[in-house]
Scaffold this active site. Structure first.
Site, PDB file in Angstrom:
ATOM      1  N   TYR A 345      39.604  29.974  41.496  1.00 40.99           N
ATOM      2  CA  TYR A 345      37.976  30.044  41.025  1.00 40.99           C
ATOM      3  C   TYR A 345      36.822  30.071  42.041  1.00 40.99           C
ATOM      4  O   TYR A 345      37.116  29.241  43.047  1.00 40.99           O
ATOM      5  CB  TYR A 345      37.728  28.793  39.853  1.00 40.99           C
ATOM      6  CG  TYR A 345      36.511  29.100  39.221  1.00 40.99           C
ATOM      7  CD1 TYR A 345      36.876  29.872  37.801  1.00 40.99           C
ATOM      8  CD2 TYR A 345      35.384  29.171  39.597  1.00 40.99           C
ATOM      9  CE1 TYR A 345      35.713  30.305  36.776  1.00 40.99           C
ATOM     10  CE2 TYR A 345      34.264  29.594  38.851  1.00 40.99           C
ATOM     11  CZ  TYR A 345      34.513  30.203  37.655  1.00 40.99           C
ATOM     12  OH  TYR A 345      33.217  30.424  36.800  1.00 40.99           O
ATOM     13  N   GLU A 379      30.784  25.116  36.608  1.00 35.34           N
ATOM     14  CA  GLU A 379      32.067  25.948  36.458  1.00 35.34           C
ATOM     15  C   GLU A 379      33.129  25.426  37.021  1.00 35.34           C
ATOM     16  O   GLU A 379      34.323  25.979  36.758  1.00 35.34           O
ATOM     17  CB  GLU A 379      31.373  27.367  36.912  1.00 35.34           C
ATOM     18  CG  GLU A 379      31.265  27.706  38.388  1.00 35.34           C
ATOM     19  CD  GLU A 379      30.415  28.821  38.676  1.00 35.34           C
ATOM     20  OE1 GLU A 379      30.862  30.031  37.955  1.00 35.34           O
ATOM     21  OE2 GLU A 379      29.306  28.691  39.189  1.00 35.34           O
ATOM     22  N   LYS A 440      39.797  44.069  41.265  1.00 33.56           N
ATOM     23  CA  LYS A 440      39.377  42.886  40.363  1.00 33.56           C
ATOM     24  C   LYS A 440      39.094  43.072  38.878  1.00 33.56           C
ATOM     25  O   LYS A 440      38.667  43.921  38.642  1.00 33.56           O
ATOM     26  CB  LYS A 440      37.825  42.358  40.851  1.00 33.56           C
ATOM     27  CG  LYS A 440      37.748  41.100  40.671  1.00 33.56           C
ATOM     28  CD  LYS A 440      36.057  40.681  40.475  1.00 33.56           C
ATOM     29  CE  LYS A 440      36.306  39.307  39.533  1.00 33.56           C
ATOM     30  NZ  LYS A 440      37.095  38.424  39.503  1.00 33.56           N
TER      31      LYS A 440
HETATM   32  P1  IOT Z   1      38.459  35.279  38.012  1.00 30.67           P
HETATM   33  O1  IOT Z   1      38.325  35.414  39.317  1.00 30.67           O
HETATM   34  O2  IOT Z   1      38.905  36.491  37.344  1.00 30.67           O
HETATM   35  O3  IOT Z   1      39.379  33.766  37.725  1.00 30.67           O
HETATM   36  C1  IOT Z   1      38.846  32.812  38.261  1.00 30.67           C
HETATM   37  C2  IOT Z   1      40.393  32.093  38.394  1.00 30.67           C
HETATM   38  O4  IOT Z   1      40.927  31.701  37.154  1.00 30.67           O
HETATM   39  C3  IOT Z   1      41.533  32.779  39.098  1.00 30.67           C
HETATM   40  O5  IOT Z   1      41.409  32.877  40.409  1.00 30.67           O
HETATM   41  C4  IOT Z   1      42.759  31.991  38.623  1.00 30.67           C
HETATM   42  O6  IOT Z   1      43.014  30.861  39.242  1.00 30.67           O
HETATM   43  C5  IOT Z   1      42.391  31.694  37.235  1.00 30.67           C
HETATM   44  N1  IOT Z   1      42.696  32.899  36.101  1.00 30.67           N
HETATM   45  C6  IOT Z   1      42.225  33.950  35.901  1.00 30.67           C
HETATM   46  N2  IOT Z   1      42.680  34.738  35.047  1.00 30.67           N
HETATM   47  C7  IOT Z   1      43.852  33.827  34.588  1.00 30.67           C
HETATM   48  C8  IOT Z   1      44.800  33.967  33.803  1.00 30.67           C
HETATM   49  N3  IOT Z   1      45.083  35.039  33.057  1.00 30.67           N
HETATM   50  N4  IOT Z   1      45.864  33.121  33.600  1.00 30.67           N
HETATM   51  C9  IOT Z   1      45.654  31.987  34.400  1.00 30.67           C
HETATM   52  N5  IOT Z   1      44.792  31.896  35.252  1.00 30.67           N
HETATM   53  C10 IOT Z   1      43.801  32.690  35.401  1.00 30.67           C
HETATM   54  C11 IOT Z   1      34.817  34.862  36.999  1.00 30.67           C
HETATM   55  C12 IOT Z   1      35.886  35.682  37.212  1.00 30.67           C
HETATM   56  O7  IOT Z   1      35.907  36.547  37.542  1.00 30.67           O
HETATM   57  O8  IOT Z   1      37.089  34.900  36.943  1.00 30.67           O
HETATM   58  N6  IOT Z   1      34.581  33.880  38.058  1.00 30.67           N
HETATM   59  C13 IOT Z   1      34.378  34.398  39.171  1.00 30.67           C
HETATM   60  C14 IOT Z   1      32.725  34.323  39.497  1.00 30.67           C
HETATM   61  C15 IOT Z   1      31.834  33.083  38.920  1.00 30.67           C
HETATM   62  C16 IOT Z   1      30.412  33.426  38.735  1.00 30.67           C
HETATM   63  N7  IOT Z   1      29.660  32.424  39.012  1.00 30.67           N
HETATM   64  C17 IOT Z   1      28.420  32.366  39.430  1.00 30.67           C
HETATM   65  N8  IOT Z   1      28.023  33.346  39.829  1.00 30.67           N
HETATM   66  N9  IOT Z   1      27.858  31.213  39.717  1.00 30.67           N
HETATM   67  C18 IOT Z   1      34.783  33.477  40.331  1.00 30.67           C
HETATM   68  O9  IOT Z   1      34.323  33.377  41.474  1.00 30.67           O
HETATM   69  O10 IOT Z   1      35.883  32.799  40.081  1.00 30.67           O
HETATM   70 MG    MG Z   2      40.547  37.850  37.773  1.00 31.23          MG
HETATM   71 MG    MG Z   3      38.480  35.631  41.222  1.00 31.90          MG
END
Ligand code: IOT
Ligand code: MG
Ligand code: MG
Length: 510
Positions: A345, A379, A440
């Site tokens: 994250y 978050e 992504k």
């Molecule tokens: P994403 O980056 O896709 O997911 C965040 C984390 O959640 C992943 O790195 C992983 O560890 C876990 N994860 C995601 N999908 C799964 C899955 N299907 N099964 C298990 N674990 C999973 C949103 C995003 O794109 O998530 N988060 C962004 C941006 C946040 C925006 N916030 C802000 N502007 N303040 C991020 O950077 O993580």
């Molecule tokens: Mg992802």
């Molecule tokens: Mg990510």
């Protein structure tokens, strides 16, 4: 010193007063045992409830000497460096004692030295210090009145205390609907005079605005070294960590580093009946040889857990809740005892991974904006996983990793037609090529959360253009019920809240 698999405490509710007092029995979203602490100092008393993992004595979460007492939720990641600046012979036992010794040497500037995931409360003389880590990753709330400072890692526990009415706290964020409750800013120490209730906020960290130009190989080597170190600091000796794995570059990179650091690794992926990223995660699992689990959650069950995501995060931002809901549902679906969980994250924030276009000026604008607006979204809150007894931590928001990633010039983030180029290049030798090159996909997209939440609203008669606004109303109402109103999320129905928000919107729009 062996490092425990869990921090000594996950959270606390505490009160400082000139005389004695008590803290009411509070209901936390964080699951764990409660231990009462009652510390009488010459000039004030600090009383608290610590929430901690069962089987772990929370001793290392508290420390005191003649006129100072420290409470700590969370953990530090640069312990060796912190020890190295203490006088020879001082052997602090645990992070709270380490903090106490640093406070003696540096005063409140001690917090500028720490790379960690924590919230702290310090009683000293007639003052109270409330401190967050650089990212405010362990949320910390307070209610201040002359003669009493209450603080908690969960706002809901302060909502229950209607008395005393809080003093206004300039420069801190009000908690919606909770009169007198404020959130301590990320990367700060709030210094409060216990007698007058007046406060000054000292910043201990701020996102860098300068950008560094580096040759490709130097930048990739620096990113790899920083990530390796951040992951190693988050792995407890003898413990097999668990990585929540999507198969994207961010979590796969953490998995590769964690596998190397721990020697073994468990991974878990969540999907729904509408979509998943299981095949992409599987490529990483096969490459690294992790023990892997897939958890499928029907979309209806996922949406029914919205109250839990809001209750745990105490966030009112509907976009953030869509990122957090699949993770909260995943954490809740993990059975067995508590685990130390690493996530990917936050990587998209300093690297502008959510920003899907090529122009560098806009990319850096997105980084600056996101780094200026993350505070208060919660978050990264540990409560998201602690609600089912797990400790989670986010290596990309390690202070050193974050400082490095933020500071790289935009052309290293988008390069050779790739987003997050520097990270992909840094991990090229550790992961399969298909993972390195995978575009992504956000967790809210890969799990179908955004679309199934939209569908639920449309099924309740919400018109397409109003979906975003009604989502905001739904999340706010869930917040008012579970955080402000003290309702347990199991007693709150997503469908009923959606129905009432849809009706309220229709009345307002009519
Ligand atoms: P994403 O980056 O896709 O997911 C965040 C984390 O959640 C992943 O790195 C992983 O560890 C876990 N994860 C995601 N999908 C799964 C899955 N299907 N099964 C298990 N674990 C999973 C949103 C995003 O794109 O998530 N988060 C962004 C941006 C946040 C925006 N916030 C802000 N502007 N303040 C991020 O950077 O993580
Ligand atoms: Mg992802
Ligand atoms: Mg990510």
């Amino acid at each position: 010193m062996t490092e425990p698999a869990f921090p000594a405490a996950f959270g606390f509710l505490a009160s400082a007063r000139p005389g004695g007092g008590r803290v009411p029995d509070a209901v936390f979203a964080t699951r764990g045992n409660h231990t009462r602490v009652d510390t009488a100092l010459p000039d004030q008393s600090l009383i608290a409830t610590l929430v901690h993992a069962p089987g772990i004595a929370p001793d290392a979460a508290q420390a005191r000497d003649t006129d100072t007492a420290v409470l700590l939720a969370g953990e530090f990641y640069n312990r060796a460096a912190l020890h190295s600046v203490l006088p020879p012979g001082s052997e602090p036992d645990g992070d709270a004692q380490l903090l106490l010794q640093l406070l003696h040497r540096y005063g409140l500037h001690a917090f500028r030295l720490i790379n960690g995931r924590f919230a702290a409360m310090v009683s000293t003389g007639r003052r109270v210090l409330l401190a967050t880590d650089h990212a405010g990753s362990v949320p910390l709330y307070t209610r201040v009145a002359p003669g009493e400072v209450s603080a908690s890692t969960e706002a809901k526990t302060l909502a229950a205390q209607r008395d005393p009415r809080g003093f206004p706290l300039a420069d801190a964020r009000r908690v919606p609907g909770l009169t007198g409750v404020y959130q301590a800013p990320a990367g700060s120490v709030t210094e409060i005079d216990l007698d007058s209730g007046t406060a000054a906020i000292h910043r201990t960290w701020t996102p860098q605005l300068g950008r560094r130009i580096m040759p490709e190989d130097e930048a990739t080597a620096a990113v790899r070294a920083a990530l390796d170190q951040a992951v190693a600091a988050r792995v407890a000796p003898g413990d097999t960590p668990l990585v929540v794995l999507s198969g994207g570059i961010d979590s796969s990179g953490v998995a590769a580093c964690a596998h190397r650091a721990a020697g073994s690794l468990d991974t878990v992926s969540m999907g729904t009946d509408t979509s998943d990223e299981f095949a992409q995660a599987r490529a990483v699992v096969d490459h690294l040889g992790t023990r892997h689990r897939e958890i499928t959650i029907p979309s209806a069950d996922l949406l029914a857990q919205l109250p839990y995501a809001v209750w745990a995060s105490e966030s009112v931002d509907p976009d953030i809740i869509e990122y957090l809901l699949p993770l909260v549902a995943l954490y809740r679906a993990l059975d067995g005892s508590g685990r130390r969980i690493l996530t990917g994250y936050g990587a998209d924030i300093p690297l502008a991974g959510m920003h899907r276009e090529d122009r560098l000026p806009n990319l850096d604008t997105a980084v600056v904006y996101d780094m200026a607006t993350f505070d208060g979204l919660n978050e990264m809150s540990p409560v998201l996983s602690a609600l089912s007894g797990h400790w989670s931590t986010h290596p990309y928001w390690d202070r050193d990793v974050l400082d490095l990633l933020v500071s790289l010039e935009a052309g290293l983030k988008r390069r050779h037609g790739r987003d997050k180029w520097v990270l992909r290049a840094a991990l090229a030798d550790a992961l399969p090529e298909e993972t390195i090159n995978r575009p992504k996909l956000g967790v809210h997209e890969g799990s179908g959360t955004t679309s199934s939440f939209s569908r639920l609203l449309i099924d309740h008669g919400v018109a397409e253009p109003a979906v975003k606004e009604v989502k905001r109303l739904v999340v706010r109402e869930l917040f008012d019920l579970t955080v402000g109103g003290g309702r347990h999320p199991s007693e709150v129905s997503t469908a009923e809240v959606v129905q009432s928000a849809a009706e309220r919107f229709a009345r307002g729009a009519a």
